[in-house]
Write an enzyme that holds these catalytic residues in place. Structure first.
Site, PDB file in Angstrom:
ATOM      1  N   ASP A 282       0.847  -1.210   0.000  1.00  0.00           N
ATOM      2  CA  ASP A 282       0.000   0.000   0.000  1.00  0.00           C
ATOM      3  C   ASP A 282       0.880   1.256   0.000  1.00  0.00           C
ATOM      4  O   ASP A 282       0.573   2.242  -0.669  1.00  0.00           O
ATOM      5  CB  ASP A 282      -0.925  -0.004   1.228  1.00  0.00           C
TER       6      ASP A 282
ATOM      7  N   HIS B 266      -5.355  -3.605   5.546  1.00  0.00           N
ATOM      8  CA  HIS B 266      -5.006  -3.924   4.152  1.00  0.00           C
ATOM      9  C   HIS B 266      -6.219  -4.497   3.409  1.00  0.00           C
ATOM     10  O   HIS B 266      -6.232  -5.673   3.042  1.00  0.00           O
ATOM     11  CB  HIS B 266      -3.817  -4.893   4.114  1.00  0.00           C
TER      12      HIS B 266
END
Ligand SMILES: NC(=O)c1ccc[n+]([C@@H]2O[C@H](COP(=O)([O-])OP(=O)(O)OC[C@H]3O[C@@H](n4cnc5c(N)ncnc54)[C@H](O)[C@@H]3O)[C@@H](O)[C@H]2O)c1
Ligand SMILES: O=C(O)C[C@H](O)C(=O)O
Length: 356
Positions: free
Chosen positions: A193, A220
């Site tokens: 990310d 996530h």
């Protein structure tokens, strides 16, 4: 003339290279090579990759073989590790690579290991959420973590298998049950990310991604992935349209890849890159390097939730310091509330899987 012992040793060394790594005779040669390296070379760490033959596992194994902080690399999977190991072992880098195949070899794969990286499990297909992987991957993570608790309870664990928001709580419960839980040593990998956020923000700012640092907090999956654009380095401002675009693109980066691969899996190459970046940070921390800071999904008191991703300082014991979120703008505060709602459910789902 009788061959000298030096000549014998040389033949043994060549023979060790010619035989496949799982060949029985190779065992003693391989051990000898490990011992030689331990005597001759600088210190390095023993690392295991569980799920090493997969889409992430293979490039991850290759990149870890190139890491100078790794002295021994154990590749474990339920399929194909002899081939992956034979291939990677020919790279002329320092780490010794060894193959472990199937559940019966899990304990040997984990023996004496200092860092375990886990990309084992099924990936998404288009139309699926990460949570749709829970039913299969929860059991895989439980089995692997039971092995870790038994064979290398002090190892740092980098957990990649999805859904990370639930698999990290599963791992924690397994370790608690075994009496080995050390919250500092269990890290859910959210580095992809950050890698994506750095890339997309750099595109908008017209910068080299290597100059950009975007903290990404929360978890996530979807809205739990919360980029803090107000804290981007170098300090930058974004229009409301840019903020919406960047937040959505970072939150949907995984889905973008799943759709582009059209049924052939999810991110593997960028994930291997991100996993190695994160594993390298963990190894530098273990090595005693100062000021190693990355984002990770960890046991946390930053919010009221038991797990949360934020910046952590990595040291000899894993995540030695967990940093608070810092000042958030209104947009980020609203995002945080959404993220916490979904995260609470995913965490509880993981905990209940073990406690049921
Ligand atoms: N955290 C992240 O940012 C991130 C990013 C990308 C993918 N992922 C996740 O990583 C996982 C793996 O993705 P992939 O693309 O490499 O999948 P893949 O199917 O290509 O590889 C998975 C590997 O795991 C192995 N495996 C299955 N059961 C196992 C077991 N019990 N023990 C050991 N190995 C086992 C398989 O044999 C296979 O080699 C998925 O769950 C995916 O969603 C996470
Ligand atoms: O999106 C996925 O399913 C894989 C991974 O979590 C990713 O972010 O790429």
């Amino acid at each position: 003339m009788q061959p000298t012992s030096e000549a014998n040793q040389r033949i043994a060394r060549i023979s060790a290279h010619l035989h496949p790594p799982n060949f029985q005779m190779e065992e003693s040669f391989s051990l000898r090579r490990e011992n030689c390296r331990a005597k001759g070379a600088g210190p390095g760490f023993k690392v295991a990759i569980l799920g090493a033959a997969g889409g992430i596992g293979q490039p991850l194994s290759m990149l870890m073989k190139m890491n100078p902080l790794v002295s021994v690399l154990h590749l474990y999977d339920v399929v194909n590790t002899p081939g992956v190991t034979a291939d990677i072992s020919h790279m002329d880098t320092g780490a010794v690579v060894r193959s472990f195949l199937g559940q019966k070899q899990l304990e040997d794969a984990l023996s004496g290991v200092e860092l375990v990286i886990i990309p084992a499990g099924v990936p998404r297909k288009p139309g699926m959420t990460r949570d749709d992987l829970f039913n299969i991957n929860a059991g895989i993570v439980r089995t692997l973590c039971e092995g870790i608790a038994k064979c290398c309870p002090r190892a740092i664990v980098n957990l990649i298998s999805n859904p990370v928001n639930s698999t990290v709580p599963i791992a924690a419960e397994v370790f608690k049950k075994a009496g080995t839980y050390d919250p500092k040593r269990l890290l859910g990998v959210t580095m992809l990310d950050v890698v994506r956020a750095n890339t997309f923000v750099a595109e908008v700012l017209g910068l080299d991604p290597r100059q950009v640092d975007v903290p990404v907090v929360g978890g996530h999956a979807g809205v739990t992935i919360l980029p803090l654009l107000s804290q981007v380095k170098p300090p930058s401002t974004f229009t409301p349209q840019e903020t919406d675009y960047l937040t959505a693109r970072i939150q949907n980066g995984g889905t973008e890849v799943v759709e582009a691969k059209a049924g052939a899996g999810s991110a593997t190459l960028s994930m291997a890159y991100a996993a190695v970046k994160f594993a390298d940070a963990c190894l530098r921390g273990l090595n005693g390097d100062q000021g190693v800071i990355e984002c990770a999904f960890v046991d946390s008191q930053v919010t009221e939730l038991p797990f949360f991703a934020s910046k952590v300082r990595l040291g000899r014991n894993g995540a030695e310091e967990i940093f608070p979120l810092g000042p958030l703008n209104e947009y980020e505060r609203a995002g945080l509330e959404k993220a916490k709602k979904e995260l609470a459910e995913s965490i509880q789902k993981g905990v209940s899987f073990i406690k049921k």
